[in-house]
Design an enzyme around this catalytic site. Structure first.
Site, PDB file in Angstrom:
ATOM      1  N   ASN A 117      27.703  46.768  51.492  1.00  0.00           N
ATOM      2  CA  ASN A 117      27.514  47.699  50.976  1.00  0.00           C
ATOM      3  C   ASN A 117      26.809  46.951  49.400  1.00  0.00           C
ATOM      4  O   ASN A 117      26.831  46.380  48.157  1.00  0.00           O
ATOM      5  CB  ASN A 117      28.720  48.516  50.013  1.00  0.00           C
ATOM      6  CG  ASN A 117      28.608  50.037  48.929  1.00  0.00           C
ATOM      7  OD1 ASN A 117      27.479  49.848  49.146  1.00  0.00           O
ATOM      8  ND2 ASN A 117      29.236  50.540  48.663  1.00  0.00           N
ATOM      9  N   TRP A 118      25.706  47.630  50.024  1.00  0.00           N
ATOM     10  CA  TRP A 118      24.231  46.897  48.816  1.00  0.00           C
ATOM     11  C   TRP A 118      25.066  47.877  47.263  1.00  0.00           C
ATOM     12  O   TRP A 118      23.638  47.476  46.671  1.00  0.00           O
ATOM     13  CB  TRP A 118      23.449  46.363  48.880  1.00  0.00           C
ATOM     14  CG  TRP A 118      22.976  45.605  50.363  1.00  0.00           C
ATOM     15  CD1 TRP A 118      24.001  44.978  50.760  1.00  0.00           C
ATOM     16  CD2 TRP A 118      22.134  45.152  50.879  1.00  0.00           C
ATOM     17  NE1 TRP A 118      23.628  44.339  52.356  1.00  0.00           N
ATOM     18  CE2 TRP A 118      22.065  44.264  52.358  1.00  0.00           C
ATOM     19  CE3 TRP A 118      20.543  45.407  50.770  1.00  0.00           C
ATOM     20  CZ2 TRP A 118      21.386  44.010  52.701  1.00  0.00           C
ATOM     21  CZ3 TRP A 118      19.942  45.165  51.846  1.00  0.00           C
ATOM     22  CH2 TRP A 118      20.028  44.042  52.628  1.00  0.00           C
ATOM     23  N   LYS A 119      24.716  49.043  47.102  1.00  0.00           N
ATOM     24  CA  LYS A 119      24.867  49.779  46.265  1.00  0.00           C
ATOM     25  C   LYS A 119      23.666  50.135  46.181  1.00  0.00           C
ATOM     26  O   LYS A 119      22.251  49.953  46.686  1.00  0.00           O
ATOM     27  CB  LYS A 119      25.632  49.101  45.105  1.00  0.00           C
ATOM     28  CG  LYS A 119      27.289  49.196  45.802  1.00  0.00           C
ATOM     29  CD  LYS A 119      28.441  48.926  44.833  1.00  0.00           C
ATOM     30  CE  LYS A 119      29.647  49.016  45.123  1.00  0.00           C
ATOM     31  NZ  LYS A 119      30.520  48.342  44.501  1.00  0.00           N
TER      32      LYS A 119
ATOM     33  N   HIS B  39      32.603  57.151  48.202  1.00  0.00           N
ATOM     34  CA  HIS B  39      33.226  55.443  47.412  1.00  0.00           C
ATOM     35  C   HIS B  39      33.103  55.800  46.407  1.00  0.00           C
ATOM     36  O   HIS B  39      33.139  56.587  45.947  1.00  0.00           O
ATOM     37  CB  HIS B  39      31.488  54.642  47.771  1.00  0.00           C
ATOM     38  CG  HIS B  39      31.914  54.209  46.720  1.00  0.00           C
ATOM     39  ND1 HIS B  39      32.017  53.333  45.471  1.00  0.00           N
ATOM     40  CD2 HIS B  39      32.149  52.814  47.452  1.00  0.00           C
ATOM     41  CE1 HIS B  39      31.948  51.551  45.051  1.00  0.00           C
ATOM     42  NE2 HIS B  39      31.830  52.088  46.826  1.00  0.00           N
TER      43      HIS B  39
ATOM     44  N   GLU C 241      39.984  50.916  48.469  1.00  0.00           N
ATOM     45  CA  GLU C 241      39.221  50.208  47.702  1.00  0.00           C
ATOM     46  C   GLU C 241      40.056  50.107  46.722  1.00  0.00           C
ATOM     47  O   GLU C 241      39.713  51.696  45.623  1.00  0.00           O
ATOM     48  CB  GLU C 241      37.781  50.935  47.615  1.00  0.00           C
ATOM     49  CG  GLU C 241      37.121  49.980  49.005  1.00  0.00           C
ATOM     50  CD  GLU C 241      35.403  49.699  48.203  1.00  0.00           C
ATOM     51  OE1 GLU C 241      35.204  48.820  48.893  1.00  0.00           O
ATOM     52  OE2 GLU C 241      35.173  50.782  48.435  1.00  0.00           O
TER      53      GLU C 241
ATOM     54  N   GLY D 289      34.316  45.186  41.621  1.00  0.00           N
ATOM     55  CA  GLY D 289      33.829  44.917  40.680  1.00  0.00           C
ATOM     56  C   GLY D 289      34.196  44.148  39.504  1.00  0.00           C
ATOM     57  O   GLY D 289      33.554  43.426  38.791  1.00  0.00           O
TER      58      GLY D 289
ATOM     59  N   SER E 182      36.475  43.011  45.102  1.00  0.00           N
ATOM     60  CA  SER E 182      36.489  41.550  44.611  1.00  0.00           C
ATOM     61  C   SER E 182      36.560  40.942  45.652  1.00  0.00           C
ATOM     62  O   SER E 182      37.174  39.720  46.207  1.00  0.00           O
ATOM     63  CB  SER E 182      36.349  41.445  43.986  1.00  0.00           C
ATOM     64  OG  SER E 182      36.621  41.903  42.455  1.00  0.00           O
TER      65      SER E 182
ATOM     66  N   GLY F 295      30.853  44.374  48.564  1.00  0.00           N
ATOM     67  CA  GLY F 295      30.045  44.920  46.993  1.00  0.00           C
ATOM     68  C   GLY F 295      29.857  43.243  46.591  1.00  0.00           C
ATOM     69  O   GLY F 295      28.440  43.127  47.563  1.00  0.00           O
ATOM     70  N   GLY F 296      29.827  42.580  45.786  1.00  0.00           N
ATOM     71  CA  GLY F 296      28.873  41.931  45.129  1.00  0.00           C
ATOM     72  C   GLY F 296      29.066  41.185  45.910  1.00  0.00           C
ATOM     73  O   GLY F 296      27.331  40.580  46.649  1.00  0.00           O
TER      74      GLY F 296
HETATM   75  P1  13P Z   1      33.410  44.773  45.236  1.00  0.00           P
HETATM   76  O1  13P Z   1      32.684  44.016  46.174  1.00  0.00           O
HETATM   77  O2  13P Z   1      31.466  44.590  44.187  1.00  0.00           O
HETATM   78  O3  13P Z   1      34.216  44.661  44.156  1.00  0.00           O
HETATM   79  O4  13P Z   1      33.177  45.909  45.018  1.00  0.00           O
HETATM   80  C1  13P Z   1      33.449  46.667  46.674  1.00  0.00           C
HETATM   81  C2  13P Z   1      32.702  47.695  46.714  1.00  0.00           C
HETATM   82  O5  13P Z   1      33.202  48.338  46.007  1.00  0.00           O
HETATM   83  C3  13P Z   1      32.381  48.072  48.473  1.00  0.00           C
HETATM   84  O6  13P Z   1      31.689  49.510  48.336  1.00  0.00           O
END
Ligand code: 13P
Length: 249
Positions: free
Chosen positions: A8-10, A86, A162, A168, A205, A226-227
């Site tokens: 998920n690149w957001k 999300h 999540e 994050g 994370s 995510g990150g």
């Molecule tokens: P992180 O991996 O940056 O904690 O984000 C998780 C997330 O929200 C994926 O959808």
């Protein structure tokens, strides 16, 4: 069950060239790439093995809805999966369970596979796992209310657990707690919606360092990243750790 890694690149990256570069390094089997809407088409053209995912999908097919993306349009663009619910949409954009319920139905009707995101805030989790389970159960009950008519199956409905406090923050859940919540979600899906063997992913994370401590367990079917999915070396390593697990079974 094969492990699934969902990136998920957001709201990243800023440039299309960077999106394409990242798509190339993440282009592996059993992987889903969810770029921002504006890069769906170019990333979709780049991918050969990974599937394309959208970070959201609206509940109407078409009409006077400014700024939205229709699940039918997404499907026609080559999108296979849609993240729905999300936590950043639930909290920052005030998306409610009723809205999420409508989005899930519309996405399934359009032929998209849904990755429904659930998870509790820290003020719930600090009371312990039973409180977290109860929070997640309420989310699932509301988000999936009356969903049978949309014909969910274990193939087209995936749940991503999540915990909000882990997103994050660099503070991932303890894998044994995730296993317990994952089993709880699987049992609930089987009992209430006859969804046996539905996938439950972990998100929050995840990095190349902790990925194995989650995906090595049969109760955790993969990850929503995510990150770390924005760093070529990190996502490549996470995908290869998950792939090794696939080879082991
Ligand atoms: P992180 O991996 O940056 O904690 O984000 C998780 C997330 O929200 C994926 O959808």
């Amino acid at each position: 069950m094969k492990k699934l890694i969902v990136a998920n690149w957001k709201l990243n990256p800023l440039r299309e060239t960077d999106a394409i570069r990242l798509a190339r390094v993440s282009d592996r089997d059993h992987t889903v790439i969810c770029p921002p809407f504006v890069f769906l088409e170019s990333v979709g053209k780049t991918l050969r093995r990974a599937k394309l995912g959208a970070q959201d999908a609206f509940w109407k097919e078409s009409g006077p809805y400014t700024g939205e993306a229709s699940p039918v349009q997404l499907k026609r663009l080559g999108v296979s999966y849609a993240l729905i619910g999300h936590s950043s949409r639930r909290t920052e954009l005030r998306e409610t369970d009723a809205m999420i319920n409508k989005k899930i139905r519309a996405a399934l009707r359009a032929g998209l596979k849904v990755i429904l995101c659930v998870g509790e805030p820290w003020n719930v989790r600090r009371k312990g796992l039973p409180a977290a389970k109860s929070f997640v159960r309420t989310q699932l009950q509301k988000d999936l209310a009356g969903i049978r008519t949309a014909k969910p199956t274990a193939r087209n409905l995936i749940v991503a657990y999540e915990p909000i406090w882990a997103i994050g923050t660099g503070r991932a859940d303890a894998p044994h707690d995730t296993i317990e919540i994952s089993k709880f979600i699987k049992n609930l899906l089987a009992a209430r919606y006859s969804l046996r063997a539905a996938k439950v992913l972990y998100g929050g994370s995840m990095t190349s360092r902790n990925a194995k401590s989650f995906v090595q367990y049969k109760e955790i079917d993969g990850a929503l990243v995510g990150g770390a999915s924005l760093k070529a070396e990190e996502i490549r390593t996470i995908i290869s750790i998950a792939t090794q697990q696939n080879g082991n079974r």
